[in-house]
Design a protein around this motif. Sequence first.
Motif, short mmCIF file in Angstrom:
data_model
loop_
_atom_site.label_atom_id
_atom_site.label_comp_id
_atom_site.label_asym_id
_atom_site.label_seq_id
_atom_site.Cartn_x
_atom_site.Cartn_y
_atom_site.Cartn_z
N GLY A 219 18.23 20.41 -10.46
CA GLY A 219 17.48 21.65 -10.60
C GLY A 219 16.12 21.61 -9.92
N VAL A 220 15.65 20.42 -9.49
CA VAL A 220 14.39 20.32 -8.78
C VAL A 220 14.62 20.77 -7.34
CG1 VAL A 220 12.58 18.75 -7.99
CG2 VAL A 220 13.60 18.45 -10.25
N ARG A 221 13.64 21.46 -6.75
CA ARG A 221 13.83 21.99 -5.41
C ARG A 221 14.07 20.86 -4.40
NH1 ARG A 221 7.69 24.16 -4.47
NH2 ARG A 221 6.65 22.15 -4.66
N SER A 222 14.64 21.22 -3.25
CA SER A 222 15.03 20.23 -2.25
C SER A 222 13.82 19.49 -1.70
CB SER A 222 15.77 20.93 -1.11
OG SER A 222 14.94 21.90 -0.50
N ASP A 223 14.04 18.24 -1.31
CA ASP A 223 12.97 17.44 -0.74
C ASP A 223 13.24 17.07 0.70
OD1 ASP A 223 14.86 15.27 -0.97
OD2 ASP A 223 14.23 15.05 -3.05
N LEU A 224 14.34 17.56 1.29
CA LEU A 224 14.71 17.23 2.65
C LEU A 224 15.44 18.41 3.28
CD1 LEU A 224 14.96 15.03 4.87
CD2 LEU A 224 17.13 14.39 3.83
N VAL A 225 15.09 18.71 4.53
CA VAL A 225 15.77 19.77 5.27
C VAL A 225 16.53 19.13 6.43
CG1 VAL A 225 15.52 21.90 6.59
CG2 VAL A 225 14.00 21.45 4.65
N VAL A 226 17.80 19.48 6.57
CA VAL A 226 18.66 18.92 7.61
C VAL A 226 19.09 20.06 8.53
CG1 VAL A 226 20.76 17.62 8.10
CG2 VAL A 226 19.47 17.18 5.99
N ARG A 227 18.88 19.87 9.83
CA ARG A 227 19.32 20.85 10.82
C ARG A 227 20.73 20.50 11.29
NH1 ARG A 227 15.83 23.75 14.27
NH2 ARG A 227 14.18 22.26 13.74
N THR A 228 21.63 21.45 11.21
CA THR A 228 23.01 21.21 11.61
C THR A 228 23.49 22.33 12.53
OG1 THR A 228 24.13 22.47 9.87
CG2 THR A 228 23.41 20.24 9.31
N GLY A 229 24.63 22.10 13.15
CA GLY A 229 25.28 23.15 13.92
C GLY A 229 25.95 24.15 12.99
N PRO A 230 26.25 25.35 13.49
CA PRO A 230 26.86 26.37 12.63
C PRO A 230 28.26 26.02 12.17
CG PRO A 230 26.86 27.08 14.93
CD PRO A 230 26.06 25.81 14.87
N ARG B 189 0.82 -1.21 0.00
CA ARG B 189 0.00 0.00 0.00
C ARG B 189 0.86 1.26 0.00
NH1 ARG B 189 -4.30 -1.58 4.82
NH2 ARG B 189 -5.22 -3.42 3.79
N PRO B 190 0.34 2.34 -0.59
CA PRO B 190 1.08 3.60 -0.53
C PRO B 190 0.98 4.22 0.85
CG PRO B 190 -1.02 3.92 -1.64
CD PRO B 190 -0.89 2.44 -1.40
N VAL B 191 2.06 4.76 1.33
CA VAL B 191 2.11 5.45 2.61
C VAL B 191 2.90 6.74 2.41
CG1 VAL B 191 1.92 3.36 4.00
CG2 VAL B 191 4.19 4.21 3.34
N VAL B 192 2.91 7.57 3.44
CA VAL B 192 3.73 8.79 3.43
C VAL B 192 4.68 8.72 4.61
CG1 VAL B 192 3.73 11.28 3.76
CG2 VAL B 192 2.07 10.23 2.21
N VAL B 193 5.94 8.91 4.34
CA VAL B 193 6.99 8.89 5.36
C VAL B 193 7.32 10.34 5.72
CG1 VAL B 193 9.42 8.35 5.77
CG2 VAL B 193 7.94 6.69 4.62
N GLY B 194 7.48 10.59 7.02
CA GLY B 194 7.85 11.93 7.48
C GLY B 194 9.17 11.91 8.22
N LEU B 195 10.01 12.87 7.91
CA LEU B 195 11.31 13.02 8.59
C LEU B 195 11.47 14.47 9.02
CD1 LEU B 195 13.74 10.96 6.32
CD2 LEU B 195 13.04 10.40 8.66
N ARG B 196 11.65 14.68 10.31
CA ARG B 196 11.94 16.03 10.79
C ARG B 196 13.42 16.33 10.64
NH1 ARG B 196 7.53 18.43 12.53
NH2 ARG B 196 5.86 17.25 13.57
N SER B 197 13.74 17.62 10.65
CA SER B 197 15.10 18.04 10.31
C SER B 197 16.14 17.51 11.29
CB SER B 197 15.17 19.57 10.26
OG SER B 197 14.78 20.12 11.51
N GLU B 198 15.74 17.31 12.55
CA GLU B 198 16.71 16.85 13.53
C GLU B 198 16.97 15.35 13.48
OE1 GLU B 198 12.72 17.36 15.72
OE2 GLU B 198 13.86 18.34 14.12
N HIS C 23 22.85 30.29 15.41
CA HIS C 23 23.08 29.16 16.31
C HIS C 23 22.97 27.83 15.59
CE1 HIS C 23 18.75 29.56 16.06
NE2 HIS C 23 18.60 28.36 16.60
N GLU C 24 22.45 27.84 14.36
CA GLU C 24 22.31 26.61 13.60
C GLU C 24 22.22 26.96 12.12
OE1 GLU C 24 18.70 24.76 14.87
OE2 GLU C 24 17.41 26.18 13.82
#
Length: 448
Positions: A396-407, A283-292, A321-322
């Motif tokens: 050229g396609v916009r990003s599909d994932l956001v990653v939170r990192t330290g500065p 079955r199709p599902v949707v996966v979610g990933l938070r930046s942290e 700070h990040e």
Amino acid sequence: MSRTIALRDVSKRYGRESYAVERVSLTVEPGEFLVLLGPSGCGKSTVLRMIAGLEDITEGELYLDGEYANHVPPRERDIAMVFQSFALYPNMTSRANIGFPLRLRDPATDHEPQIEATARMLAIEDLLDRYPGQLSGGERQRVAMGRALSRHPSVFLMDEPLSSLDAKLRGHLRAEIARLTEELGVTTVYVTHDQAEVMSLGHRVAVMRGGVLQQVSSPRDAYALPSNVFVAAFIGTPRISLLEAVVHAPLDAGMSLDLGGQRLALPEPLSIDHQLLRIQQGRPVVVGLRSETVRIAPPSQARPGEVAMRGIVEHVEYQGHEALVHVNTGSRPAVVADLESARPPAAPGHRRRPHGNSLGPLGRRVMGRLSGAVATLEPPQSSSAGDAGVDPDRRGVRSDLVVRTGPQVRVRAGAQVPLLVDLAQLYVFDHAGRRICPAPDGLPDLEE
């Protein structure tokens, strides 16, 4: 003295138009600070105005301290409101504005001591003899709060009181509101679309969409355990990355999530939450990933439960700070326009307006920005060294994932980066938008 507010299947409809609020049931305990959160036009201000008596209730019942209050006049409800627009009388000084409700209730009494005490509480003693036109936005909002607080109401209603202020002043007044309501112990219902206010002020948050209540919980649970994909997408900054997938769970092999040409293999032995995904086989599902839950690091640094992947950096937001790194992993974007039905099941004999199974225009815009896919990247079969793991057609396609990192992590746009995903923090939603991983409350304990 605080009061209990109880809404029982409350609805609001204007003429023959569709429902602005539909079947909202909610209880606010004495002294509780409840935040109504949702996008513009979701019905949260309408709920507030029905509690105050400024809007008639079309269907359902309102109880104040257990007493039926649908037809109680606003002035008899002992409720104070603070609006976004301040609503101060321009020809009155701050002293006169604060004392106005007191004089209205008891014109023969000297209210100066109460006005002075309220001004000291809000640190505006030096502003009492100024007119609204001589005050800054933050000072006018303090005066408006003083007018509401001066008569010691049993219920305090706030309708986006800080939205017209600058960011620094909003942060300062948030702390003041939290302190005041805690000291006074007054029941408070606070309307906002600002997540920072939710996390810093509310004991509980009620998330609304399209006039329908989506989830009522602590702010922590709304973030960590969203009941559906709308709540997950609406709460959290930056917003969660939502990824299309199909569950593969053969009996003779490990479980994986097919993200369109690539697969995310779940580690063995499967956790209880991941075992529940077996019923979604095919079955199709949707996966979610938070930046942290994603970090920039090579596979050699993987911790238990982390899976390696790669991506191309599209954009970097440095925030002091990040940093927020926007990555194109080359995976298939999710299609989520009709993912969730906001309406609860209809009661027998209860007629409803047609609504379909769509997120609506706002939901489609939100989900359009969040669409994306993440996968464990296999060794590239045909790509240049600089684009390993990314489909050339996706460049050229916009990003599909956001990653939170330290500065201290320094990357540049166009660079390939190794990523590690913590699968213990993986969210999965079914085709109707309901959360299935982590497991919803009420499921049997599979370890017993």
